[in-house]
Scaffold this motif. Structure first.
Motif, mmCIF file in Angstrom:
data_model
loop_
_atom_site.group_PDB
_atom_site.id
_atom_site.type_symbol
_atom_site.label_atom_id
_atom_site.label_comp_id
_atom_site.label_asym_id
_atom_site.label_seq_id
_atom_site.Cartn_x
_atom_site.Cartn_y
_atom_site.Cartn_z
ATOM 1 N N TYR A 1 0.764 -1.117 0.165
ATOM 2 C CA TYR A 1 -0.016 0.054 0.180
ATOM 3 C C TYR A 1 0.732 1.268 -0.121
ATOM 4 O O TYR A 1 0.866 2.035 0.880
ATOM 5 N N GLN B 1 2.414 4.054 -3.050
ATOM 6 C CA GLN B 1 2.169 5.067 -4.060
ATOM 7 C C GLN B 1 1.093 4.203 -5.004
ATOM 8 O O GLN B 1 -0.191 4.603 -5.321
ATOM 9 N N ARG B 2 1.609 2.982 -5.635
ATOM 10 C CA ARG B 2 0.596 2.334 -6.523
ATOM 11 C C ARG B 2 -0.661 1.791 -5.756
ATOM 12 O O ARG B 2 -1.717 1.899 -6.396
ATOM 13 N N SER C 1 6.943 -3.717 -3.472
ATOM 14 C CA SER C 1 8.371 -3.400 -4.307
ATOM 15 C C SER C 1 8.787 -4.541 -5.051
ATOM 16 O O SER C 1 8.572 -5.633 -4.918
ATOM 17 N N HIS D 1 6.611 -1.761 -19.578
ATOM 18 C CA HIS D 1 5.411 -0.953 -20.172
ATOM 19 C C HIS D 1 5.690 -0.983 -21.777
ATOM 20 O O HIS D 1 4.770 -0.764 -22.540
#
Ligand code: NAD
Length: 399
Positions: A12, A14-15, A83, A195
C-alpha cells in the motif's frame, strides 16, 4: 462463474493507494470485496484498512505479513503491488496457497526467479497475471489491431522506452521509503522493461509463434541524479556525490526468432517529458508515438520531407481501427491512467470470476521480466549478447 470475489492487497505505497482509492473502490460496488490488506510498514497497512472501513464499509484483515492473507480460505485472489524485489516470492507463495495472482509490473532479479514463477504455475495450475496496464493503452491496442489486420504489412522492427523523469521520486527515496533509490544505487540494468515490451510482444506474437532469442544492453554513465540533487538540495547533500550504479540511459537490443528486432530505452534520470516511445515498423507502414502519427506507404509518401504537418494524424485511423475493448470502454469512461488501469484490472477480475486463464500469463511475465536480469549481465560484459531462455519449453511454436 463467481458473482463477487474476495481480494487481498499486498503493498500500500503509491501504486496501492492510487488503485485502492480509485478503480478498486469503484469495483467494490460491482463485484469485488477487499477482504485483506497488507504492507510491511504497519502504518501503511493500517491506512489501507482504515480507507476500506471508511469508504467501502467492510473491515478487511490487516497485517504486515503477507502469508497471513494467503492462509485466509475465503480470499480468492491476491494483488501484489509491493516493491519489485518481493513480487516473485509473493506470487510463488500465493500460487502455492491456491490464490489467483495479479502481479504489478517490474523486472526480475534472477533467471531462477523467472523459472520459479513458471514452474510453480505448472505444478499448481493456479494462474498468475502480470498487470501490464500499457498492453491496454488506446494507441497500443489500435496499432495491435492494425498490425493484426495487415495494415502495416509484415512487422520488422519495434522500439519503445520507459522515458519518465523520475529524478524526484528516486532521490527522495529515503523520505518516501521507496525501493527505486536502493536499486539505482546498487544495480545497473534495464530495470523497467514491460511497459513498452508488453505491447510490442503482443504485436510480435511472443510466446505465440515467436520468442526472444537474445539481447544485448549498454548503459551510459550516471550523471543525472547527482546533478539533480546538487541543484535541489545542495552539493553537500550526500546523494549529490553518491555513486549511482544505474546508468542514466540503458539501451537494449532484442532479437526475435521471427527475425524481428526490438530496441528498448530506459531513460529515467535526465530531464525530459514522459513517453513510452512506442514505434512499430512494417513493410507497408509505421506508427510513432512521439509524433502520434501513422505513415502508410502509397498514402503519405508526398509528406516525406514535410512530416510535421501529419503529426497527430493517428486519430484519423481510430474510426477504422479502434480496438473493440476501447470502443466498449469509451462508452463508459472511468478510472485512472486514461483507462488502462481499469481495463487491465477488469481483465484480471473477470478471469478470477470465471476461473479462466489470464491474457498476460506467467510465460509472458517470465519472458518480459527476465530482460532486467539479462540486461544486467550484458552490461557487465560490455554489451555481450545473452541468450534468452524459452520459458515455454518449445510450446511457443504452437501456443
Ligand atoms: N502499472 C503502472 O502503471 C505502475 C505505476 C506505478 C507503480 N507500479 C508498480 O507498483 C509497484 C509498487 O510501486 P510503488 O511506487 O507503489 O512503490 P512504493 O514503494 O510506494 O510501495 C510499495 C509498498 O510495498 C510494500 N512492501 C514491500 N515488500 C513487501 C512485502 N514483502 N509485504 C508487504 N508489503 C511490502 C512497501 O512497504 C511499500 O509500502 C511496483 O511494482 C511498481 O513497478 C506500476
Amino acid at each position: 462463474m463467481k458473482e463477487k470475489i474476495k481480494l487481498g492487497i499486498i503493498g500500500y505505497g503509491q501504486r496501492g493507494s492510487i488503485l485502492l482509492t480509485g478503480i478498486l473502490s469503484a469495483m467494490a460496488d460491482i463485484d469485488i470485496q477487499i477482504a485483506g490488506v497488507c504492507d510491511s510498514y504497519e502504518d501503511r497497512a493500517k491506512a489501507a484498512q482504515e480507507y476500506v472501513q471508511s469508504n467501502i464499509g467492510n473491515t478487511p484483515v490487516c497485517t504486515t505479513d503477507y502469508r497471513d492473507l494467503l492462509s485466509i480460505k475465503e480470499i480468492d485472489a491476491i494483488l501484489i503491488m509491493s516493491s519489485w524485489e518481493s513480487h516473485i516470492r509473493i506470487a510463488v507463495d500465493a500460487m502455492k496457497a491456491g490464490k489467483y495472482v495479479g502481479m504489478e509490473v517490474g523486472g526480475a532479479y534472477s533467471l531462477d526467479d523467472c523459472w520459479k514463477l513458471v514452474n510453480t504455475y505448472e505444478s499448481t495450475g493456479v494462474p498468475c497475471m502480470l498487470m501490464e496496464n500499457c498492453c491496454y493503452g488506446r494507441r497500443e491496442m489500435m496499432i495491435l489491431r492494425m498490425a493484426e489486420e495487415g495494415a502495416l504489412g509484415e512487422i520488422v522492427h519495434c522500439s519503445g522506452g520507459y522515458c519518465h523523469d523520475l529524478r524526484e521520486e528516486i532521490t527522495n527515496g529515503a523520505e518516501i521509503r521507496h525501493y527505486r533509490l536502493r536499486n539505482y544505487l546498487n544495480r545497473c540494468c534495464e530495470n523497467y522493461p514491460t511497459h513498452e515490451l508488453g505491447p510490442i510482444s503482443k504485436i510480435l506474437k511472443i510466446n505465440h509463434g515467436n520468442r526472444f532469442l537474445s539481447l544485448s544492453s549498454v548503459a551510459s554513465c550516471a550523471k543525472g541524479l547527482n546533478a539533480y540533487v546538487a541543484q535541489k538540495k545542495g552539493v553537500d547533500s550526500p546523494l549529490a556525490s553518491a555513486r549511482f550504479a544505474q546508468g542514466d540511459i540503458v539501451t537494449t537490443t532484442v532479437r526475435c526468432a521471427g527475425g524481428e528486432t526490438i530496441v528498448l530505452t530506459l531513460d529515467t534520470a535526465l530531464p525530459r517529458p514522459y513517453s513510452r516511445g512506442f514505434t512499430v515498423r512494417g513493410t507497408k507502414g509505421m506508427y510513432s508515438e512521439d509524433t502520434d502519427s501513422v505513415f502508410i506507404d502509397g498514402v503519405h509518401n508526398a509528406y516525406d520531407f514535410n512530416w510535421k504537418t501529419q503529426w497527430g494524424n493517428a486519430e484519423q485511423y481510430a474510426e477504422r481501427y479502434e480496438h473493440p475493448k476501447w470502443q466498449e470502454y469509451k462508452k463508459n469512461i472511468c478510472g485512472e491512467h486514461d483507462g488502462i488501469d481499469w481495463l487491465a484490472y477488469r481483465a484480471f477480475i473477470e478471469c478470477v470470476k470465471s476461473e479462466t486463464l489470464p491474457p498476460i500469463d506467467v510465460y509472458d511475465a517470465a519472458a518480459w521480466m527476465c530482460v532486467s536480469t539479462l540486461s544486467e549481465e550484458s552490461i557487465l560484459l560490455g554489451g555481450t549478447p545473452i541468450a534468452v531462455p524459452d520459458f515455454t519449453g518449445g510450446r511457443w511454436m504452437n501456443r
